[in-house]
Design an enzyme around this catalytic site. Structure first.
Site, mmCIF file in Angstrom:
data_model
loop_
_atom_site.group_PDB
_atom_site.id
_atom_site.type_symbol
_atom_site.label_atom_id
_atom_site.label_comp_id
_atom_site.label_asym_id
_atom_site.label_seq_id
_atom_site.Cartn_x
_atom_site.Cartn_y
_atom_site.Cartn_z
ATOM 1 N N LYS A 84 37.725 -27.467 -18.103
ATOM 2 C CA LYS A 84 36.492 -27.826 -17.373
ATOM 3 C C LYS A 84 35.268 -27.180 -18.002
ATOM 4 O O LYS A 84 34.270 -27.850 -18.275
ATOM 5 C CB LYS A 84 36.610 -27.378 -15.916
ATOM 6 N N ASN A 85 35.333 -25.869 -18.229
ATOM 7 C CA ASN A 85 34.114 -25.175 -18.653
ATOM 8 C C ASN A 85 33.730 -25.455 -20.104
ATOM 9 O O ASN A 85 32.613 -25.162 -20.505
ATOM 10 C CB ASN A 85 34.213 -23.674 -18.355
ATOM 11 N N CYS A 89 28.999 -23.489 -7.788
ATOM 12 C CA CYS A 89 29.602 -22.708 -6.707
ATOM 13 C C CYS A 89 28.689 -21.559 -6.289
ATOM 14 O O CYS A 89 28.018 -20.955 -7.140
ATOM 15 C CB CYS A 89 30.948 -22.122 -7.161
ATOM 16 N N ARG A 141 22.842 -16.192 -8.974
ATOM 17 C CA ARG A 141 23.180 -16.724 -10.301
ATOM 18 C C ARG A 141 21.900 -17.106 -11.042
ATOM 19 O O ARG A 141 21.609 -18.292 -11.260
ATOM 20 C CB ARG A 141 24.118 -17.936 -10.181
ATOM 21 N N ASP A 177 37.401 -16.058 -12.854
ATOM 22 C CA ASP A 177 37.814 -17.340 -12.269
ATOM 23 C C ASP A 177 39.221 -17.298 -11.684
ATOM 24 O O ASP A 177 39.612 -18.195 -10.936
ATOM 25 C CB ASP A 177 37.746 -18.455 -13.329
ATOM 26 N N ARG A 203 36.154 -30.993 -7.847
ATOM 27 C CA ARG A 203 35.095 -30.783 -8.838
ATOM 28 C C ARG A 203 35.672 -30.230 -10.131
ATOM 29 O O ARG A 203 35.105 -30.446 -11.205
ATOM 30 C CB ARG A 203 34.058 -29.778 -8.304
HETATM 31 N N1 EPU Z 1 23.594 -13.736 -15.283
HETATM 32 C C1 EPU Z 1 22.293 -13.307 -15.137
HETATM 33 N N2 EPU Z 1 21.318 -14.011 -15.776
HETATM 34 C C2 EPU Z 1 21.592 -15.114 -16.543
HETATM 35 C C3 EPU Z 1 22.934 -15.523 -16.696
HETATM 36 C C4 EPU Z 1 23.912 -14.814 -16.042
HETATM 37 O O1 EPU Z 1 22.003 -12.331 -14.449
HETATM 38 O O2 EPU Z 1 20.671 -15.693 -17.110
HETATM 39 C C5 EPU Z 1 24.664 -13.000 -14.595
HETATM 40 C C6 EPU Z 1 25.308 -13.871 -13.517
HETATM 41 O O3 EPU Z 1 24.568 -13.827 -12.311
HETATM 42 C C7 EPU Z 1 26.680 -13.270 -13.403
HETATM 43 C C8 EPU Z 1 26.988 -12.835 -14.834
HETATM 44 O O4 EPU Z 1 25.708 -12.731 -15.500
HETATM 45 O O5 EPU Z 1 26.628 -12.178 -12.566
HETATM 46 C C9 EPU Z 1 27.890 -13.763 -15.618
HETATM 47 O O6 EPU Z 1 27.365 -15.056 -15.656
HETATM 48 P P1 EPU Z 1 27.698 -16.099 -16.821
HETATM 49 O O7 EPU Z 1 26.398 -16.623 -17.321
HETATM 50 O O8 EPU Z 1 28.636 -15.507 -17.806
HETATM 51 O O9 EPU Z 1 28.453 -17.224 -16.006
HETATM 52 P P2 EPU Z 1 28.069 -18.749 -15.870
HETATM 53 O O10 EPU Z 1 27.687 -19.312 -17.177
HETATM 54 O O11 EPU Z 1 27.157 -18.939 -14.713
HETATM 55 C C10 EPU Z 1 30.470 -19.569 -16.466
HETATM 56 C C11 EPU Z 1 31.458 -20.483 -15.812
HETATM 57 C C12 EPU Z 1 32.042 -19.807 -14.592
HETATM 58 C C13 EPU Z 1 32.700 -18.507 -15.015
HETATM 59 C C14 EPU Z 1 31.685 -17.626 -15.752
HETATM 60 C C15 EPU Z 1 32.294 -16.338 -16.292
HETATM 61 C C16 EPU Z 1 30.626 -22.693 -16.331
HETATM 62 C C17 EPU Z 1 29.956 -23.933 -15.873
HETATM 63 N N3 EPU Z 1 30.779 -21.729 -15.442
HETATM 64 O O12 EPU Z 1 29.463 -19.343 -15.482
HETATM 65 O O13 EPU Z 1 33.031 -20.683 -14.089
HETATM 66 O O14 EPU Z 1 33.150 -17.832 -13.876
HETATM 67 O O15 EPU Z 1 31.118 -18.358 -16.852
HETATM 68 O O16 EPU Z 1 33.346 -16.612 -17.132
HETATM 69 O O17 EPU Z 1 31.044 -22.591 -17.479
HETATM 70 C C18 EPU Z 1 34.476 -21.538 -12.436
HETATM 71 O O18 EPU Z 1 34.991 -22.234 -13.320
HETATM 72 O O19 EPU Z 1 34.981 -21.413 -11.285
HETATM 73 C C19 EPU Z 1 33.248 -20.808 -12.735
HETATM 74 C C20 EPU Z 1 32.469 -20.285 -11.801
#
Ligand code: EPU
Length: 425
Positions: free
Chosen positions: A21-22, A115, A120, A304, A396
């Site tokens: 998915k990701n 989610c 975030r 995750d 989803r």
């Molecule tokens: N963060 C910030 N600022 C930013 C970006 C991130 O403060 O600009 C913080 C976030 O709030 C969080 C941490 O950094 O506390 C990690 O966030 P990250 O950016 O790594 O996560 P993401 O890109 O929002 C993706 C996956 C998530 C998965 C995380 C960590 C997608 C669409 N989502 O999220 O997947 O948990 O990386 O591996 O790729 C899921 O599949 O259930 C899911 C939530």
């Protein structure tokens, strides 16, 4: 939509894992960078993918999507504004920001959704774009980013964010000059997206390491690319295998080297794990030990799988714990498991579980994707009836979960509410 489960622990058989998915939710928006038609294989048939395909059609693409193969071809001039509200339905829609900057040097869209896991923000993404010369107007709901002279830069991420690493990479592959991303995320999905971009002509070095170097190029040719298997879906079924008292579960079409932290944990607490080329057999043959675990960026234990692994804590003797370090509030399943009689509590960033818990039937609500999966795992432990409402969130991100679980022997049925049914008439 809700599901009804009559729990049973003798689950066994083979489950085939779908595409990640990701990776898919980033690769689909990234495909707008192509200057020729592209084909992407092993795209999981999940709601987030369907939403992104709808957005591409609206943007100006002809799409065909069948048997997990997606063909994309740009058919009209692309407008730099994505007007649809559908971007709010998922997180991955924010990858249109980086991809549009790379292709058109500007974008206007609503903020993406996804989610609810606590705060975030996307400040790391936006700071990265700014360093490359972008001007940003953030009006809360709407965001406009303009970078007529998008230029490579040195970007030091405060945290190895998955989303920021990918988004900056998408802008950088067609920027002028060289971009260096320091403290980049090294999750396998970053490598998948990077390889997709390379297959179209991008110049990227260092994927899978904390320093990624990207030299911008002008033209991207077409590609025929295959998405890697979903390590989180595979992990979900492995945890189900650990909970099961059947003859064992085979999780097929996986890349075990991307799942080391989970496999090490399962082995350490007493599960039998047999690895073959692209499959893992798991069986619980004796009483499992209690354990304490902390979520970390890759290759650490993935956030995750955090909610899911706490379900395994319900069957082991003694106290276990999970400390969540990536997101501020990934505990939505805890209250629901309590309704089933679980001895589970949250203190600050840590979930504590005392096992073994005898679970009773209950009507539960799935609040987010992994919460839904965790509740289904828990429902297998209760011999009575468990109802899980709002199961749309599961669809989803998991392909055919109901059929896959039924094939393993679980009595699970989807029940559409009257209002849902009337929508289809
Ligand atoms: N963060 C910030 N600022 C930013 C970006 C991130 O403060 O600009 C913080 C976030 O709030 C969080 C941490 O950094 O506390 C990690 O966030 P990250 O950016 O790594 O996560 P993401 O890109 O929002 C993706 C996956 C998530 C998965 C995380 C960590 C997608 C669409 N989502 O999220 O997947 O948990 O990386 O591996 O790729 C899921 O599949 O259930 C899911 C939530």
């Amino acid at each position: 939509m809700r599901i009804k489960v009559r729990g049973k622990r003798r689950l066994q058989g083979v489950v085939e894992i779908s595409g990640a998915k990701n990776s898919a939710v980033a690769i689909i928006p990234a495909a707008v960078l192509a200057d020729e038609p592209v084909t992407i294989r092993n795209i999981p048939d999940i709601q987030d993918v369907r939403t992104l395909i709808g957005l591409l059609q609206e943007i100006g693409y002809s799409t065909t999507y069948q048997d997990n193969v997606l063909h994309l071809k740009q058919v009209t001039k692309i407008d730099s504004e994505i007007k649809s509200d559908d971007v709010k339905k998922l997180r991955g829609s924010y990858y249109f920001m980086g991809a549009f900057l790379g292709k058109l040097r500007r974008i206007k869209m609503r903020q993406s959704g996804g989610c609810d896991l606590g705060r975030r923000p996307i400040n790391f993404h936006l700071d990265g774009f700014k360093k490359m010369g972008a001007k940003i107007e953030d009006e809360g709901e709407q965001i406009s980013i303009n970078a007529p002279k998008l230029t490579g830069s040195k970007i030091d991420l405060e945290f190895p964010s998955v989303g920021a690493t990918i988004n900056i990479m998408l802008a950088a592959v067609k920027a002028k000059g060289t971009t260096i991303i320091n403290n980049a995320a090294i999750e396998p999905e970053i490598i998948d997206v990077g390889n997709f971009l390379i297959s179209m002509g991008a110049a990227i070095e260092g994927l899978g390491s904390p320093t990624i170097k990207i030299v911008g190029v002008k033209y991207f040719h077409g590609t025929d690319f295959r998405v890697s298997p979903d390590r989180i879906e595979a992990g979900t079924y492995l945890i189900l295998g650990a909970l099961s008292k059947g003859k064992g579960l085979t999780v097929r079409n996986i890349e075990a080297d991307k799942m080391t932290s989970l496999l090490n944990l399962l082995r350490a607490i007493g599960c039998r794990i047999d690895l073959k080329e692209n499959e893992i057999f798991i069986k619980t043959e004796s009483q499992l030990q209690n354990f304490h675990i902390v979520t970390k960026p890759y290759p650490g234990f993935p956030t995750d799988l955090g909610q899911l692994i706490t379900v395994l804590m319900l069957i082991v003797e003694g106290e276990s714990s999970l400390k969540e370090t990536i997101f501020s509030n990934r505990f939505s399943h805890v209250y629901e498991l309590k309704k089933m009689g679980a001895d589970i509590r949250v203190e600050e960033d840590t979930i504590y579980v005392k096992g073994p818990s005898k679970l009773n039937g209950a009507t539960l609500v799935a609040h987010d994707l992994r919460c839904a999966a965790a509740l289904i795992l828990a429902s297998t432990l209760n011999r009575g009836l468990t109802i899980v409402e709002n199961i749309e969130v599961l669809l989803r991100g998991y392909e055919n979960p109901i059929q896959k679980l039924q094939k393993l022997g679980l009595n699970i049925q989807v029940e559409e509410k009257k209002e849902d049914i009337s929508l289809h008439i």
